[in-house]
Design a protein around this motif. Sequence first.
Motif, PDB file in Angstrom:
ATOM      1  N   THR A   1       0.841  -1.207   0.000  1.00  0.00           N
ATOM      2  CA  THR A   1       0.000   0.000   0.000  1.00  0.00           C
ATOM      3  C   THR A   1       0.871   1.250   0.000  1.00  0.00           C
ATOM      4  O   THR A   1       2.083   1.170   0.196  1.00  0.00           O
ATOM      5  N   MET A   2       0.181   2.395  -0.172  1.00  0.00           N
ATOM      6  CA  MET A   2       0.863   3.686  -0.038  1.00  0.00           C
ATOM      7  C   MET A   2       0.423   4.384   1.256  1.00  0.00           C
ATOM      8  O   MET A   2       0.599   5.602   1.413  1.00  0.00           O
ATOM      9  N   GLY A   3      -0.160   3.629   2.192  1.00  0.00           N
ATOM     10  CA  GLY A   3      -0.537   4.212   3.478  1.00  0.00           C
ATOM     11  C   GLY A   3      -1.835   4.999   3.409  1.00  0.00           C
ATOM     12  O   GLY A   3      -2.605   4.853   2.467  1.00  0.00           O
TER      13      GLY A   3
ATOM     14  N   TYR B   1      -2.279  -9.492  -2.059  1.00  0.00           N
ATOM     15  CA  TYR B   1      -3.684  -9.091  -2.138  1.00  0.00           C
ATOM     16  C   TYR B   1      -3.824  -7.696  -2.728  1.00  0.00           C
ATOM     17  O   TYR B   1      -3.190  -6.751  -2.251  1.00  0.00           O
ATOM     18  N   PHE B   2      -4.666  -7.582  -3.766  1.00  0.00           N
ATOM     19  CA  PHE B   2      -4.885  -6.311  -4.467  1.00  0.00           C
ATOM     20  C   PHE B   2      -6.377  -6.017  -4.530  1.00  0.00           C
ATOM     21  O   PHE B   2      -7.207  -6.934  -4.557  1.00  0.00           O
ATOM     22  N   GLY B   3      -6.729  -4.740  -4.607  1.00  0.00           N
ATOM     23  CA  GLY B   3      -8.136  -4.332  -4.655  1.00  0.00           C
ATOM     24  C   GLY B   3      -8.652  -4.228  -6.080  1.00  0.00           C
ATOM     25  O   GLY B   3      -7.953  -3.748  -6.971  1.00  0.00           O
ATOM     26  N   GLU B   4      -9.885  -4.678  -6.239  1.00  0.00           N
ATOM     27  CA  GLU B   4     -10.571  -4.583  -7.536  1.00  0.00           C
ATOM     28  C   GLU B   4     -10.798  -3.114  -7.909  1.00  0.00           C
ATOM     29  O   GLU B   4     -10.984  -2.780  -9.079  1.00  0.00           O
ATOM     30  N   LYS B   5     -10.758  -2.228  -6.909  1.00  0.00           N
ATOM     31  CA  LYS B   5     -10.961  -0.796  -7.182  1.00  0.00           C
ATOM     32  C   LYS B   5      -9.967  -0.301  -8.222  1.00  0.00           C
ATOM     33  O   LYS B   5     -10.302   0.496  -9.088  1.00  0.00           O
ATOM     34  N   ASP B   6      -8.737  -0.787  -8.113  1.00  0.00           N
ATOM     35  CA  ASP B   6      -7.705  -0.420  -9.093  1.00  0.00           C
ATOM     36  C   ASP B   6      -7.585  -1.576 -10.083  1.00  0.00           C
ATOM     37  O   ASP B   6      -6.572  -2.282 -10.109  1.00  0.00           O
ATOM     38  N   TYR B   7      -8.609  -1.752 -10.867  1.00  0.00           N
ATOM     39  CA  TYR B   7      -8.731  -2.964 -11.679  1.00  0.00           C
ATOM     40  C   TYR B   7      -7.626  -3.075 -12.732  1.00  0.00           C
ATOM     41  O   TYR B   7      -7.069  -4.141 -12.950  1.00  0.00           O
TER      42      TYR B   7
ATOM     43  N   THR C   1     -14.137  -4.281  -4.045  1.00  0.00           N
ATOM     44  CA  THR C   1     -14.052  -2.866  -3.677  1.00  0.00           C
ATOM     45  C   THR C   1     -14.914  -2.572  -2.456  1.00  0.00           C
ATOM     46  O   THR C   1     -16.098  -2.908  -2.434  1.00  0.00           O
ATOM     47  N   ILE C   2     -14.318  -1.938  -1.465  1.00  0.00           N
ATOM     48  CA  ILE C   2     -15.071  -1.526  -0.275  1.00  0.00           C
ATOM     49  C   ILE C   2     -15.521  -0.076  -0.485  1.00  0.00           C
ATOM     50  O   ILE C   2     -14.730   0.775  -0.907  1.00  0.00           O
ATOM     51  N   ARG C   3     -16.812   0.159  -0.212  1.00  0.00           N
ATOM     52  CA  ARG C   3     -17.413   1.470  -0.491  1.00  0.00           C
ATOM     53  C   ARG C   3     -17.961   2.118   0.773  1.00  0.00           C
ATOM     54  O   ARG C   3     -18.318   1.421   1.722  1.00  0.00           O
TER      55      ARG C   3
ATOM     56  N   LEU D   1      -4.275   4.440   5.415  1.00  0.00           N
ATOM     57  CA  LEU D   1      -5.086   3.225   5.342  1.00  0.00           C
ATOM     58  C   LEU D   1      -6.548   3.497   5.688  1.00  0.00           C
ATOM     59  O   LEU D   1      -6.865   4.353   6.511  1.00  0.00           O
ATOM     60  N   HIS D   2      -7.415   2.739   5.023  1.00  0.00           N
ATOM     61  CA  HIS D   2      -8.854   2.801   5.288  1.00  0.00           C
ATOM     62  C   HIS D   2      -9.399   1.385   5.243  1.00  0.00           C
ATOM     63  O   HIS D   2      -8.631   0.419   5.109  1.00  0.00           O
ATOM     64  N   GLU D   3     -10.701   1.272   5.332  1.00  0.00           N
ATOM     65  CA  GLU D   3     -11.347  -0.039   5.410  1.00  0.00           C
ATOM     66  C   GLU D   3     -11.085  -0.904   4.161  1.00  0.00           C
ATOM     67  O   GLU D   3     -11.124  -2.133   4.243  1.00  0.00           O
ATOM     68  N   GLY D   4     -10.811  -0.270   3.014  1.00  0.00           N
ATOM     69  CA  GLY D   4     -10.448  -1.040   1.816  1.00  0.00           C
ATOM     70  C   GLY D   4      -9.145  -1.799   2.053  1.00  0.00           C
ATOM     71  O   GLY D   4      -9.063  -3.014   1.827  1.00  0.00           O
ATOM     72  N   HIS D   5      -8.128  -1.079   2.551  1.00  0.00           N
ATOM     73  CA  HIS D   5      -6.864  -1.740   2.898  1.00  0.00           C
ATOM     74  C   HIS D   5      -7.110  -2.772   4.004  1.00  0.00           C
ATOM     75  O   HIS D   5      -6.534  -3.859   3.979  1.00  0.00           O
ATOM     76  N   GLY D   6      -7.978  -2.384   4.963  1.00  0.00           N
ATOM     77  CA  GLY D   6      -8.281  -3.279   6.088  1.00  0.00           C
ATOM     78  C   GLY D   6      -8.807  -4.626   5.601  1.00  0.00           C
ATOM     79  O   GLY D   6      -8.434  -5.677   6.124  1.00  0.00           O
TER      80      GLY D   6
ATOM     81  N   ALA E   1     -16.298   4.600  -3.652  1.00  0.00           N
ATOM     82  CA  ALA E   1     -15.233   3.652  -3.317  1.00  0.00           C
ATOM     83  C   ALA E   1     -14.268   4.329  -2.350  1.00  0.00           C
ATOM     84  O   ALA E   1     -13.872   5.476  -2.564  1.00  0.00           O
ATOM     85  N   LEU E   2     -13.911   3.630  -1.278  1.00  0.00           N
ATOM     86  CA  LEU E   2     -12.949   4.204  -0.337  1.00  0.00           C
ATOM     87  C   LEU E   2     -11.612   4.387  -1.042  1.00  0.00           C
ATOM     88  O   LEU E   2     -11.212   3.563  -1.854  1.00  0.00           O
ATOM     89  N   SER E   3     -10.964   5.501  -0.751  1.00  0.00           N
ATOM     90  CA  SER E   3      -9.669   5.804  -1.348  1.00  0.00           C
ATOM     91  C   SER E   3      -8.942   6.778  -0.431  1.00  0.00           C
ATOM     92  O   SER E   3      -9.568   7.643   0.190  1.00  0.00           O
TER      93      SER E   3
HETATM   94  P1  AMP Z   1      -3.060   2.204  -2.394  1.00  0.00           P
HETATM   95  O1  AMP Z   1      -2.632   2.440  -0.984  1.00  0.00           O
HETATM   96  O2  AMP Z   1      -4.062   3.171  -2.894  1.00  0.00           O
HETATM   97  O3  AMP Z   1      -1.887   2.004  -3.318  1.00  0.00           O
HETATM   98  O4  AMP Z   1      -3.823   0.803  -2.396  1.00  0.00           O
HETATM   99  C1  AMP Z   1      -3.234  -0.361  -1.882  1.00  0.00           C
HETATM  100  C2  AMP Z   1      -4.127  -1.536  -2.197  1.00  0.00           C
HETATM  101  O5  AMP Z   1      -5.407  -1.357  -1.608  1.00  0.00           O
HETATM  102  C3  AMP Z   1      -4.374  -1.702  -3.717  1.00  0.00           C
HETATM  103  O6  AMP Z   1      -4.350  -3.087  -4.028  1.00  0.00           O
HETATM  104  C4  AMP Z   1      -5.749  -1.113  -3.880  1.00  0.00           C
HETATM  105  O7  AMP Z   1      -6.453  -1.644  -4.982  1.00  0.00           O
HETATM  106  C5  AMP Z   1      -6.408  -1.533  -2.579  1.00  0.00           C
HETATM  107  N1  AMP Z   1      -7.579  -0.682  -2.311  1.00  0.00           N
HETATM  108  C6  AMP Z   1      -7.622   0.670  -2.303  1.00  0.00           C
HETATM  109  N2  AMP Z   1      -8.883   1.112  -2.090  1.00  0.00           N
HETATM  110  C7  AMP Z   1      -9.663  -0.001  -1.964  1.00  0.00           C
HETATM  111  C8  AMP Z   1     -11.059  -0.215  -1.743  1.00  0.00           C
HETATM  112  N3  AMP Z   1     -11.917   0.789  -1.607  1.00  0.00           N
HETATM  113  N4  AMP Z   1     -11.503  -1.495  -1.689  1.00  0.00           N
HETATM  114  C9  AMP Z   1     -10.633  -2.534  -1.835  1.00  0.00           C
HETATM  115  N5  AMP Z   1      -9.310  -2.393  -2.029  1.00  0.00           N
HETATM  116  C10 AMP Z   1      -8.822  -1.140  -2.101  1.00  0.00           C
END
Ligand code: AMP
Length: 254
Positions: free
Chosen positions: A30-32, A146-152, A176-178, A34-39, A184-186
Amino acid sequence: MMRTIDSITDWQTLRKSPIFENKSVGFVPTMGALHEGHGSLLRRSRQAHDISVLSIFVNPTQFNDPNDLLHYPRDLKRDLDIAKACGTDFVFLPKAEEIYLDKFRFNIIETELANRLCGTHRPGHFIGVLSVVMKLFNLIRPHKSYFGEKDYQQYLLVKGMVDAFFMNLEIVCCPTIRAEDGLALSSRNALLSAEERQKSRLFPYHLRSANKLEQIRQELENVGFSVDYLEEFEGRRLGAVRIGKVRLIDNVKI
Ligand code: AMP
């Protein structure tokens, strides 16, 4: 006890130690901020492996816009609390100087998909992403990541790289967690003003509609979004929009 490691040599020593012997390793890069998507990714990794590793690294080479890098949200203390609550064993916090000892002379280039969708609007972005992910995989040596579908598009490219280079790990794509209103959480959502945040729910709302892409673009522009792209690709509808200074991306299955 969760441990943080910020030196590459310390990590390499640890990775060779008996702690990791015959253990399955799950990894969430991740890039930090953090939110529930990362969680959700961290909990999956925790559940499926003996050892769960998180990396936090705001990767400079994937930012095509210096202002975006400058303003990227950072909150390490809070990140560590979340990581701990998700049962993470190790948090890897490498420094850019160490990750890019080669000054980014060596990098990973994909020549088709990386130039489409987000790649069209963020030149070089996926070169930075793939290069850092390759480096992190070689350091962490996880069994699954583990990767998020948000960044498909990112997921497709990382999966493609792992296949192309016969890399010995599995890429897991997680839903994707919303937020309750559908956004979408970001990490970048933290940069939205109250008014922009309110409006942002319209992005996933229109993305999901039965309308044609041109109509959706019009609806979004009418309420003040600037549309980078809206496209259908491999059974999904993907889009990127700008609201104020913030760029949002999302995608839904069609
Ligand atoms: P990032 O910190 O934005 O680089 O994201 C790190 C990882 O978390 C990547 O695999 C993203 O796809 C995933 N991620 C970010 N946002 C969400 C989300 N809302 N739901 C699920 N996974 C996410």
